[in-house]
Every structure is written in structure tokens, then in C-alpha cells.
Design an enzyme around this catalytic site. Structure first.
Site, short mmCIF file in Angstrom:
data_model
loop_
_atom_site.label_atom_id
_atom_site.label_comp_id
_atom_site.label_asym_id
_atom_site.label_seq_id
_atom_site.Cartn_x
_atom_site.Cartn_y
_atom_site.Cartn_z
N CYS A 172 24.41 11.98 -17.90
CA CYS A 172 23.87 11.10 -18.93
C CYS A 172 22.33 11.15 -18.96
O CYS A 172 21.77 12.16 -19.31
CB CYS A 172 24.42 9.68 -18.77
N TYR A 173 21.67 10.08 -18.54
CA TYR A 173 20.20 10.12 -18.51
C TYR A 173 19.73 11.32 -17.69
O TYR A 173 18.76 12.01 -18.05
CB TYR A 173 19.66 8.82 -17.91
N LYS B 251 36.90 -1.83 -2.99
CA LYS B 251 38.06 -2.40 -2.31
C LYS B 251 39.04 -1.37 -1.75
O LYS B 251 39.50 -1.49 -0.62
CB LYS B 251 38.79 -3.31 -3.30
N GLU C 123 32.06 9.76 -13.63
CA GLU C 123 32.33 8.88 -12.48
C GLU C 123 33.18 7.68 -12.83
O GLU C 123 33.69 7.01 -11.95
CB GLU C 123 31.00 8.43 -11.85
N ASP D 99 38.72 -8.23 3.11
CA ASP D 99 37.33 -7.81 3.34
C ASP D 99 36.79 -8.32 4.68
O ASP D 99 36.26 -7.55 5.47
CB ASP D 99 36.40 -8.32 2.23
N HIS E 187 30.10 10.29 -18.68
CA HIS E 187 30.14 9.72 -17.33
C HIS E 187 31.42 10.15 -16.61
O HIS E 187 32.45 9.49 -16.75
CB HIS E 187 30.07 8.18 -17.39
N GLY F 65 20.95 6.21 -16.52
CA GLY F 65 19.92 5.19 -16.42
C GLY F 65 19.81 4.49 -17.76
O GLY F 65 20.22 5.04 -18.78
P1 XMP Z 1 36.16 -11.64 -11.04
O1 XMP Z 1 36.77 -12.99 -11.22
O2 XMP Z 1 34.68 -11.68 -10.99
O3 XMP Z 1 36.61 -11.14 -9.62
O4 XMP Z 1 36.66 -10.63 -12.04
C1 XMP Z 1 36.45 -9.84 -9.17
C2 XMP Z 1 37.10 -9.75 -7.81
O5 XMP Z 1 36.33 -10.44 -6.84
C3 XMP Z 1 37.11 -11.45 -6.24
N1 XMP Z 1 36.21 -12.58 -6.05
C4 XMP Z 1 35.56 -12.84 -4.92
N2 XMP Z 1 35.58 -12.23 -3.72
N3 XMP Z 1 34.05 -13.82 -2.90
C5 XMP Z 1 34.84 -12.72 -2.72
O6 XMP Z 1 34.86 -12.18 -1.61
C6 XMP Z 1 33.98 -14.48 -4.07
O7 XMP Z 1 33.27 -15.46 -4.22
C7 XMP Z 1 34.77 -13.97 -5.13
N4 XMP Z 1 34.96 -14.35 -6.41
C8 XMP Z 1 35.83 -13.48 -6.96
C9 XMP Z 1 38.22 -11.73 -7.21
O8 XMP Z 1 39.34 -12.31 -6.55
C10 XMP Z 1 38.47 -10.37 -7.77
O9 XMP Z 1 39.25 -9.58 -6.91
#
Ligand code: XMP
Length: 541
Positions: A110-111, A397, A202, A258, A200, A83
Site C-alpha cells: 500500500c503506502y 489471541k 495481511e 491471556d 493489503h 500508512g
Molecule cells: P470488543 O468488545 O472490543 O472486544 O469487540 C474485543 C475482545 O476483547 C475482549 N475484551 C477484553 N479483554 N480486557 C480484556 O482482557 C478487557 O477489558 C476487555 N474488554 C473486551 C472481548 O471479550 C473480545 O474478545
């Protein structure tokens, strides 16, 4: 995690704003459950995820839970998260001390470790400079730990993020490992079934962290490790059915893994009550639109409405250059197009979204500043008249991929690299035009094709091309050129929260670069981005 005021901890405080109980999935009776008590850490979900990785079911609960409520849930174990506060500040979160007498195994992190010390009569103090980042923890000679077994090295690198430290352990406890700034970095009382670690376990930067969590769960708490992604699907299906009832749902397919997995999961739950809408924003990767239609309509048998809306998006994006404005514009129009496409499913009251946990925290919470508004979270207009169904909201993911695989989705979809909701719109810096999209699609297809040929597709989290808003001078065939550069961005990552630039072999990069310059008109230079996250993000915007 705790930091005194004034010490910037870029991640501190990215916790659940509501403090409400957030369940990892519906409760399934009879399954050993681990309660992760959230003390405001941004890592509470990461702990829950590590517990899932050890094949144990977990739920996150607020620290206001009483000992009686814990006892009523009959958990196999309780884990206290880190925390952002010091146990000494006013209003620092505590827990009902009755919990220590329940005989339920407890692991404090941690906390959580500091709180246990403070509540059971030990001493927690500042004193040192704190420890942030990679730190070495060493076993204390002459002690025997039930948590750090002999399989673990006597000295190990761990991830620390603390200012205070446990200076004296409570009576009946013994310290079994120490670091420079934490004399009681691990302390325990097997008799009381309480174990505590200052570091940590995790996070990925603690290489033996998962082993420690698994040891705690399987050996010390006696969990049998039988929970699987199949169980997750089962309980999600039940939760989706309960939420949607006999209503109708629509789901926007983006082409990414997703939304594909979310759609397949919801389809498993409610079958033909689900209609998918595929909005072709014109900002997809090359040939992606056709592939989505083919996979979902033909192979999965999911009802699919295909809307070609490229023109509307380009019109809306004309003159828009500011990244957040662009994201919001795309997100909003996406929903509008969706609403228009509702014709055949006018009565749909539910909207399925493939929101993942990293999207949720990066879009900001009550405590956290917005890093960027993710398309499927922050970009939603206020007057949205759907109820959201977000079955992947608490997953990372790779867990989503495991769910997709379990649901029988083809590898081509399950292993598809993450693709942001706003698509190529966020990979074109400055104004988005059809010409620029066409240029980027070609360059991006080459990057991904060469990666596949090199056999690197799965070990690399994402590899893509970016089109910046500048042109530079070059020379081709004795002629001066004035063209766009293309940036190749490729990263390795576990969960997109942190990432490293991928060490793609030079010859692969060279082939990508020369093909892009030779095959994509208007591009005369290729650069490779060697920035990790942090400080960069994965996407350019
Ligand atoms: P960044 O650029 O923030 O991206 O390091 C982290 C991960 O998220 C994906 N990404 C998105 N995925 N809607 C999504 O579903 C979005 O608006 C969006 N923007 C970034 C990016 O490709 C990377 O895998």
C-alpha cells in the site's frame, strides 16, 4: 493505507505512537529476521503476525531506520507497511533510499508500494476515487509475475484502502496486476529484488494474502520457515529473566486464557519468583473461581493467593452505570485489592499482565481515539507502583493459544473463550448487583454448555449472555410476567479486531432460549444479537 483528509478511515492512524522500535521478541542471533518498516499503519503488527505465521521471525522498525542500520542487522527481507498519509503531503514518512541498493528483498504494501514508486522515479497520483474495501485485482495479460504465481487465480478478491495510486512504475519495473483504481496494483523487479502490492495481503479479507506473504518470504527471500512458537517462548523467557532479574513478580489471574498463558510463561522464566494473585471479583463466570484455583495451585504448582473480593466490588459498583466509569472502577479496585494482597510478597516490584495486541490498539494511542479502555491497559491507575511485564503484548489471541499449548497448559484453559478483564461487569448493562450477576451466570452457563454439546465451542470465538437494563412483559403459565430479557451474543473472529455474528443453528438457539427461560428465574425473553464488528463491538457494555 492512505486516505485524503476528510475521508474517514476508522482504522487509519492506529499506529505505534512513539515511533520507537518495537520488537516482536528478543533478537535471537543467527535467525533469519524480517524487518517490518512501520509507516504509521495500524496493520504493522498484523504484517508481523503474518510473517510469524509463515514461520519467520520479524521485528517492527520505524521508517527512520537508515540503510546502514538495516545493513548492520543483516535481515533476510524488509517489508514496508501501509500508512495513513499520501506520499505527496508535507511530512509524509519516507525511508533512506540507500535501502534499495542493499540487495535485500523488499516487499512494499500500500503506502509502502507507493513510496517505492515515488523514490525510484515512478509516478504516484490521486486522480481516481480511490478504492476502499473488497476489490478485484486481475493479472495483466502477457506479463509473468514472480510474486503472483500460477497457483493464485488470475482474478482475485483483495482488500484495498487507498486514495493515491501508482500511475507509472519506475524504470526496470513491470506491472503484473491491476484493479479498476490501481493500474499498477502489483509491480515488481525481480532483478532488483523489489516487489510491491497496492492491496493489503495481511488482512483476513484478502483470502490469498497469506500465500503471497509466504511466497515472498520463502521463495523470493529464501527464509527457511523454521521459526516456531517454541522459539517465541525461548526468547520471551530470556527477555523476562533479563527484565525481572532476581526480583519478585506477581500476576493477576482473571480466569481468562491471556492471564493464564502470561502466568505460565513467566513461571517458566522465573519459577518461584512468581506469585499469582487470583482476585475473585464476584464477576466471574459460574464455577470459574474454583477452576482457576484448582488448575494453577494444584496442577501447575504455581504459588497462588486467592482473594475473595466480591463484596468490595459490589460496594464500589453500587450506582455506577456509565460503561467507561464502570470499567475504570473495576480496573482500579482490582489493582487496589492486588496491592492489599501483596502481604506475603511485599517486595514484588513486577506485575505480570496478559495484555494482547488488540487490547493495546483499542485502548488508544497518541493518534487513535479510545474505543474502550481495556481493563488491563487503560484501567490502570496512574499511581501504580509496579513495573509491568507484558510478554503477550505483541501477540494475537490465536497465537496466545498456541503459546499456551506449547507450554503444556490444559485444553480447558487454552481453549477457554476470551473473557474481558472486568468480567460480567461489562455484560450487565446498567448497575451491577449480586442478584444480576447470579442471573447472568446461570444464563451464561447454559449458553456455553449448549454450545459445547452442539460441538461448536472451538469454531465460535465467543458465545455468552448479556443482561440488559430493561424489563419487558411476558406470559408464563397464564400469569403476566415482568422480567429481564437475556441477549445471546456469539461471534466468529480471527483476532477480535473484526467479528461476524455466528450462524448458530436455530435448534441450538432454541434449546438455549427455552432452557434460559425455564431455568433462570426472572428472565422471560431471549434475543439473539446479529450485529457484526464493526459496527458493533463484541461485548455489550
Ligand atoms: P470488543 O468488545 O472490543 O472486544 O469487540 C474485543 C475482545 O476483547 C475482549 N475484551 C477484553 N479483554 N480486557 C480484556 O482482557 C478487557 O477489558 C476487555 N474488554 C473486551 C472481548 O471479550 C473480545 O474478545
Amino acid at each position: 493505507m492512505n486516505a485524503p483528509d476528510g475521508i474517514t478511515d476508522e482504522l487509519a492512524g492506529l499506529g505505534d505512537p512513539s515511533g520507537a522500535v518495537r520488537e516482536s521478541a528478543a533478537v535471537v542471533a543467527g535467525r533469519p529476521t524480517v524487518l517490518v518498516v512501520d509507516f504509521g499503519a495500524q496493520y504493522a503488527q498484523l504484517i508481523a503476525r503474518r510473517v510469524r505465521e509463515a514461520n519467520v521471525y520479524s521485528e517492527i522498525v520505524p521508517h527512520t531506520i537508515t540503510a546502514e542500520q538495516v545493513a548492520a542487522r543483516g535481515p533476510a527481507a524488509v517489508i514496508f507497511s501501509g500508512g495513513p498519509k499520501s506520499v505527496h503531503v508535507e511530512g509524509a514518512p519516507a525511508i533512506d533510499p540507500g535501502i534499495y541498493d542493499l540487495g535485500v528483498p523488499i516487499l512494499g504494501i500500500c503506502y509502502g508500494a507507493q513510496l517505492i514508486a515515488q523514490q525510484l522515479g515512478g509516478r504516484v497520483g490521486g486522480g481516481g476515487a480511490g478504492e476502499y474495501g473488497r476489490t478485484v485485482v486481475e493479472r495483466i495479460d502477457g506479463t509473468r509475475s514472480t510474486l503472483l504465481t500460477d497457483d493464485l487465480p488470475a482474478k482475485q478478491t483483495v482488500w484495498m484502502s487507498h486514495f493515491d495510486a501508482v500511475l507509472e512504475v519506475p524504470d526496470g519495473f513491470v506491472a503484473t496486476a491491476a484493479s479498476e483504481g490501481a493500474p499498477n496494483a502489483v509491480y515488481e523487479s525481480p532483478e532488483r529484488r523489489i516487489w510491491a502490492v497496492q492491496y493489503h495481503p495481511e488482512v483476513a479479507h484478502t483470502p490469498h494474502g497469506q500465500e503471497l506473504i509466504t511466497r515472498f518470504l520463502h521463495e523470493l527471500a529464501g527464509c527457511d520457515g523454521s521459526w516456531t512458537m517454541g522459539n517465541f517462548i525461548e526468547s520471551s523467557v530470556a527477555a523476562i529473566r533479563a527484565q525481572v532479574g532476581d526480583g519478585r513478580a506477581i500476576c493477576g489471574l482473571s480466569g481468562g486464557v491471556d492471564s493464564a498463558v502470561a502466568a505460565a510463561l513467566v513461571h517458566r522464566a522465573i519459577g518461584s519468583q512468581l506469585t499469582c494473585v487470583f482476585v475473585d471479583t464476584g464477576l466471574m463466570r459460574k464455577h470459574e473461581g474454583d477452576q482457576v484455583v484448582e488448575t494453577f495451585r494444584r496442577h501447575q504448582g504455581i504459588e497462588l493467593i486467592h482473594v475473595r473480593a466480591g463484596d468490595r466490588f459490589f460496594e464500589r459498583l453500587a450506582g455506577v452505570t456509565e460503561p467507561e466509569e464502570k470499567r475504570k472502577a473495576i480496573g482500579e479496585l482490582f489493582i487496589r485489592v492486588f496491592e492489599d494482597a501483596r502481604g506475603g510478597v511485599e517486595d514484588a516490584a513486577f506485575l505480570v499482565q496478559g495484555t494482547l495486541y488488540p487490547d493495546v490498539i483499542e485502548s488508544g494511542t497518541a493518534h487513535a481515539s479510545t474505543i474502550k479502555s481495556h481493563h488491563n491497559v487503560g484501567g490502570l491507575p496512574d499511581d501504580l507502583d509496579f513495573e509491568l511485564v507484558e510478554p503477550l503484548r505483541l501477540l494475537f489471541k490465536d497465537e496466545v493459544r498456541a503459546v499456551g499449548h506449547e507450554l503444556g497448559l490444559p485444553d480447558e484453559i487454552v481453549w477457554r473463550q476470551p473473557f474481558p478483564g472486568p468480567g460480567l461487569g461489562v455484560r450487565i448493562i446498567g448497575e451491577v448487583t449480586p442478584d444480576k450477576v447470579a442471573t447472568l451466570q446461570e444464563a451464561d452457563a447454559i449458553v456455553r454448555e449448549e454450545l459445547r454439546i452442539a460441538g461448536l465451542e472451538r469454531e465460535i470465538w465467543q458465545a455468552f449472555a448479556v443482561l440488559p437494563d430493561i424489563r419487558t412483559v411476558g406470559v408464563m403459565g397464564d400469569e403476566r410476567t415482568y422480567g429481564y430479557p437475556v441477549i445471546i451474543r456469539a461471534v466468529t473472529s480471527e483476532d477480535a479486531m473484526t467479528a461476524d455474528w455466528a450462524r448458530i443453528p436455530y435448534d441450538v438457539l432454541e434449546t438455549m432460549a427455552s432452557r434460559i427461560i425455564n431455568e433462570v428465574p426472572g428472565v422471560n425473553r431471549v434475543a439473539y444479537d446479529i450485529t457484526s464488528k464493526p459496527p458493533g463491538t463484541i461485548e455489550w457494555e
